[in-house]
Design a protein around this motif. Sequence first.
Motif, PDB file in Angstrom:
ATOM      1  N   GLU A  48       0.796  -1.233   0.000  1.00  0.00           N
ATOM      2  CA  GLU A  48       0.000   0.000   0.000  1.00  0.00           C
ATOM      3  C   GLU A  48       0.823   1.276   0.000  1.00  0.00           C
ATOM      4  O   GLU A  48       0.393   2.288  -0.539  1.00  0.00           O
ATOM      5  N   GLU A  49       2.006   1.279   0.555  1.00  0.00           N
ATOM      6  CA  GLU A  49       2.762   2.523   0.583  1.00  0.00           C
ATOM      7  C   GLU A  49       3.244   2.942  -0.798  1.00  0.00           C
ATOM      8  O   GLU A  49       3.643   4.072  -1.008  1.00  0.00           O
ATOM      9  N   LYS A  50       3.184   2.066  -1.764  1.00  0.00           N
ATOM     10  CA  LYS A  50       3.674   2.365  -3.100  1.00  0.00           C
ATOM     11  C   LYS A  50       2.576   2.809  -4.062  1.00  0.00           C
ATOM     12  O   LYS A  50       2.859   3.080  -5.209  1.00  0.00           O
ATOM     13  N   VAL A  51       1.332   2.864  -3.620  1.00  0.00           N
ATOM     14  CA  VAL A  51       0.264   3.208  -4.544  1.00  0.00           C
ATOM     15  C   VAL A  51      -0.334   4.581  -4.253  1.00  0.00           C
ATOM     16  O   VAL A  51      -1.360   4.931  -4.796  1.00  0.00           O
ATOM     17  N   MET A  52       0.309   5.376  -3.423  1.00  0.00           N
ATOM     18  CA  MET A  52      -0.165   6.725  -3.136  1.00  0.00           C
ATOM     19  C   MET A  52       0.091   7.616  -4.355  1.00  0.00           C
ATOM     20  O   MET A  52       1.005   7.380  -5.139  1.00  0.00           O
ATOM     21  N   ILE A  53      -0.704   8.659  -4.481  1.00  0.00           N
ATOM     22  CA  ILE A  53      -0.539   9.557  -5.622  1.00  0.00           C
ATOM     23  C   ILE A  53       0.698  10.428  -5.455  1.00  0.00           C
ATOM     24  O   ILE A  53       1.169  10.643  -4.348  1.00  0.00           O
ATOM     25  N   ASP A  54       1.188  10.920  -6.568  1.00  0.00           N
ATOM     26  CA  ASP A  54       2.237  11.935  -6.525  1.00  0.00           C
ATOM     27  C   ASP A  54       1.558  13.261  -6.228  1.00  0.00           C
ATOM     28  O   ASP A  54       0.540  13.590  -6.858  1.00  0.00           O
ATOM     29  N   PRO A  55       2.080  14.041  -5.289  1.00  0.00           N
ATOM     30  CA  PRO A  55       1.434  15.315  -4.958  1.00  0.00           C
ATOM     31  C   PRO A  55       1.740  16.391  -6.001  1.00  0.00           C
ATOM     32  O   PRO A  55       2.682  17.156  -5.862  1.00  0.00           O
ATOM     33  N   THR A  56       0.936  16.408  -7.051  1.00  0.00           N
ATOM     34  CA  THR A  56       1.099  17.418  -8.090  1.00  0.00           C
ATOM     35  C   THR A  56      -0.201  18.203  -8.219  1.00  0.00           C
ATOM     36  O   THR A  56      -1.279  17.697  -7.870  1.00  0.00           O
ATOM     37  N   GLU A  57      -0.109  19.418  -8.731  1.00  0.00           N
ATOM     38  CA  GLU A  57      -1.315  20.234  -8.929  1.00  0.00           C
ATOM     39  C   GLU A  57      -2.327  19.505  -9.806  1.00  0.00           C
ATOM     40  O   GLU A  57      -3.528  19.554  -9.545  1.00  0.00           O
ATOM     41  N   GLU A  58      -1.844  18.825 -10.825  1.00  0.00           N
ATOM     42  CA  GLU A  58      -2.742  18.110 -11.729  1.00  0.00           C
ATOM     43  C   GLU A  58      -3.510  17.006 -10.996  1.00  0.00           C
ATOM     44  O   GLU A  58      -4.723  16.860 -11.169  1.00  0.00           O
ATOM     45  N   ASN A  59      -2.814  16.235 -10.161  1.00  0.00           N
ATOM     46  CA  ASN A  59      -3.484  15.165  -9.414  1.00  0.00           C
ATOM     47  C   ASN A  59      -4.491  15.719  -8.414  1.00  0.00           C
ATOM     48  O   ASN A  59      -5.585  15.177  -8.251  1.00  0.00           O
ATOM     49  N   TRP A  60      -4.127  16.805  -7.710  1.00  0.00           N
ATOM     50  CA  TRP A  60      -5.064  17.420  -6.755  1.00  0.00           C
ATOM     51  C   TRP A  60      -6.280  17.975  -7.491  1.00  0.00           C
ATOM     52  O   TRP A  60      -7.415  17.866  -7.003  1.00  0.00           O
ATOM     53  N   SER A  61      -6.077  18.572  -8.655  1.00  0.00           N
ATOM     54  CA  SER A  61      -7.202  19.102  -9.441  1.00  0.00           C
ATOM     55  C   SER A  61      -8.140  17.986  -9.875  1.00  0.00           C
ATOM     56  O   SER A  61      -9.370  18.150  -9.848  1.00  0.00           O
ATOM     57  N   THR A  62      -7.586  16.854 -10.251  1.00  0.00           N
ATOM     58  CA  THR A  62      -8.414  15.699 -10.636  1.00  0.00           C
ATOM     59  C   THR A  62      -9.242  15.224  -9.457  1.00  0.00           C
ATOM     60  O   THR A  62     -10.432  14.936  -9.593  1.00  0.00           O
ATOM     61  N   ILE A  63      -8.616  15.149  -8.278  1.00  0.00           N
ATOM     62  CA  ILE A  63      -9.342  14.741  -7.077  1.00  0.00           C
ATOM     63  C   ILE A  63     -10.458  15.736  -6.779  1.00  0.00           C
ATOM     64  O   ILE A  63     -11.592  15.353  -6.451  1.00  0.00           O
ATOM     65  N   ALA A  64     -10.167  17.039  -6.886  1.00  0.00           N
ATOM     66  CA  ALA A  64     -11.176  18.070  -6.628  1.00  0.00           C
ATOM     67  C   ALA A  64     -12.345  17.947  -7.612  1.00  0.00           C
ATOM     68  O   ALA A  64     -13.513  18.101  -7.217  1.00  0.00           O
ATOM     69  N   GLU A  65     -12.050  17.665  -8.873  1.00  0.00           N
ATOM     70  CA  GLU A  65     -13.116  17.477  -9.863  1.00  0.00           C
ATOM     71  C   GLU A  65     -13.988  16.280  -9.504  1.00  0.00           C
ATOM     72  O   GLU A  65     -15.214  16.329  -9.634  1.00  0.00           O
ATOM     73  N   ASP A  66     -13.352  15.192  -9.043  1.00  0.00           N
ATOM     74  CA  ASP A  66     -14.112  14.003  -8.635  1.00  0.00           C
ATOM     75  C   ASP A  66     -15.025  14.321  -7.453  1.00  0.00           C
ATOM     76  O   ASP A  66     -16.179  13.878  -7.415  1.00  0.00           O
ATOM     77  N   PHE A  67     -14.528  15.085  -6.469  1.00  0.00           N
ATOM     78  CA  PHE A  67     -15.363  15.463  -5.321  1.00  0.00           C
ATOM     79  C   PHE A  67     -16.521  16.349  -5.760  1.00  0.00           C
ATOM     80  O   PHE A  67     -17.640  16.204  -5.273  1.00  0.00           O
ATOM     81  N   GLU A  68     -16.256  17.272  -6.675  1.00  0.00           N
ATOM     82  CA  GLU A  68     -17.339  18.147  -7.136  1.00  0.00           C
ATOM     83  C   GLU A  68     -18.402  17.352  -7.876  1.00  0.00           C
ATOM     84  O   GLU A  68     -19.596  17.559  -7.682  1.00  0.00           O
ATOM     85  N   THR A  69     -17.989  16.411  -8.705  1.00  0.00           N
ATOM     86  CA  THR A  69     -18.933  15.581  -9.449  1.00  0.00           C
ATOM     87  C   THR A  69     -19.717  14.656  -8.521  1.00  0.00           C
ATOM     88  O   THR A  69     -20.933  14.552  -8.619  1.00  0.00           O
ATOM     89  N   THR A  70     -19.007  13.997  -7.612  1.00  0.00           N
ATOM     90  CA  THR A  70     -19.621  13.001  -6.745  1.00  0.00           C
ATOM     91  C   THR A  70     -20.409  13.607  -5.588  1.00  0.00           C
ATOM     92  O   THR A  70     -21.503  13.156  -5.273  1.00  0.00           O
ATOM     93  N   CYS A  71     -19.827  14.621  -4.948  1.00  0.00           N
ATOM     94  CA  CYS A  71     -20.396  15.156  -3.705  1.00  0.00           C
ATOM     95  C   CYS A  71     -20.919  16.586  -3.821  1.00  0.00           C
ATOM     96  O   CYS A  71     -21.401  17.135  -2.831  1.00  0.00           O
ATOM     97  N   GLN A  72     -20.766  17.197  -4.982  1.00  0.00           N
ATOM     98  CA  GLN A  72     -21.153  18.588  -5.197  1.00  0.00           C
ATOM     99  C   GLN A  72     -20.456  19.524  -4.202  1.00  0.00           C
ATOM    100  O   GLN A  72     -21.031  20.494  -3.725  1.00  0.00           O
ATOM    101  N   PHE A  73     -19.200  19.208  -3.888  1.00  0.00           N
ATOM    102  CA  PHE A  73     -18.395  20.057  -3.008  1.00  0.00           C
ATOM    103  C   PHE A  73     -17.163  20.491  -3.794  1.00  0.00           C
ATOM    104  O   PHE A  73     -16.271  19.689  -4.046  1.00  0.00           O
ATOM    105  N   PRO A  74     -17.109  21.776  -4.199  1.00  0.00           N
ATOM    106  CA  PRO A  74     -15.983  22.232  -5.015  1.00  0.00           C
ATOM    107  C   PRO A  74     -14.702  22.420  -4.208  1.00  0.00           C
ATOM    108  O   PRO A  74     -14.742  22.673  -3.001  1.00  0.00           O
TER     109      PRO A  74
END
Length: 185
Positions: A48-74
Amino acid sequence: MRLGDPEKYFNYLRMSPIMFTELLNIVGPLIEKQHVVRRPIPARTRLEEKVMIDPTEENWSTIAEDFETTCQFPHCIGAIDGKHVEIQAPPRSGSCYYNYKGKHSINLLAVSDAKNRFTIVDIGAEGRQSDGGVFENSGLPYLLETNALHIPLPTHLDNMDLDFPYVLLGDEAFPLSTHMMRPYP
């Protein structure tokens, strides 16, 4: 559980036994340790320690888009919470690992994305600490304040004149701050 109850296995690991085996075949040789003094933790456990995301702006933006789509929280980059994992008290540890539930435990602090995957974890804090205490001692507040995690800068939300930061969502155990909010009640 892997062979006897695939549904329980999937519920526990969030992947099928076949997918886990494929992932293990890819990274197993890279994380397997040599047997020197004591038997090492096998790659299957260390995976499990090897499957964490790389902390990049692009990855965080993708996560934020998923939260907005799924939970309607921007601008949400993760949900944070702690979990007490019951243990046998270490020798001569006194009450360090004794928690408010009357058990000995270590505390797992984790941030997950909208797809229930861990993005940040801190494992091993003494059970007597609260989630907020584990958070403060984890170094995560420093990483958030210095933007060492490369979180995108605040931006406008739809038709608003103010810039809004990207945030973690946590319960009342976590202090409100520029990067920490509570979800809608």
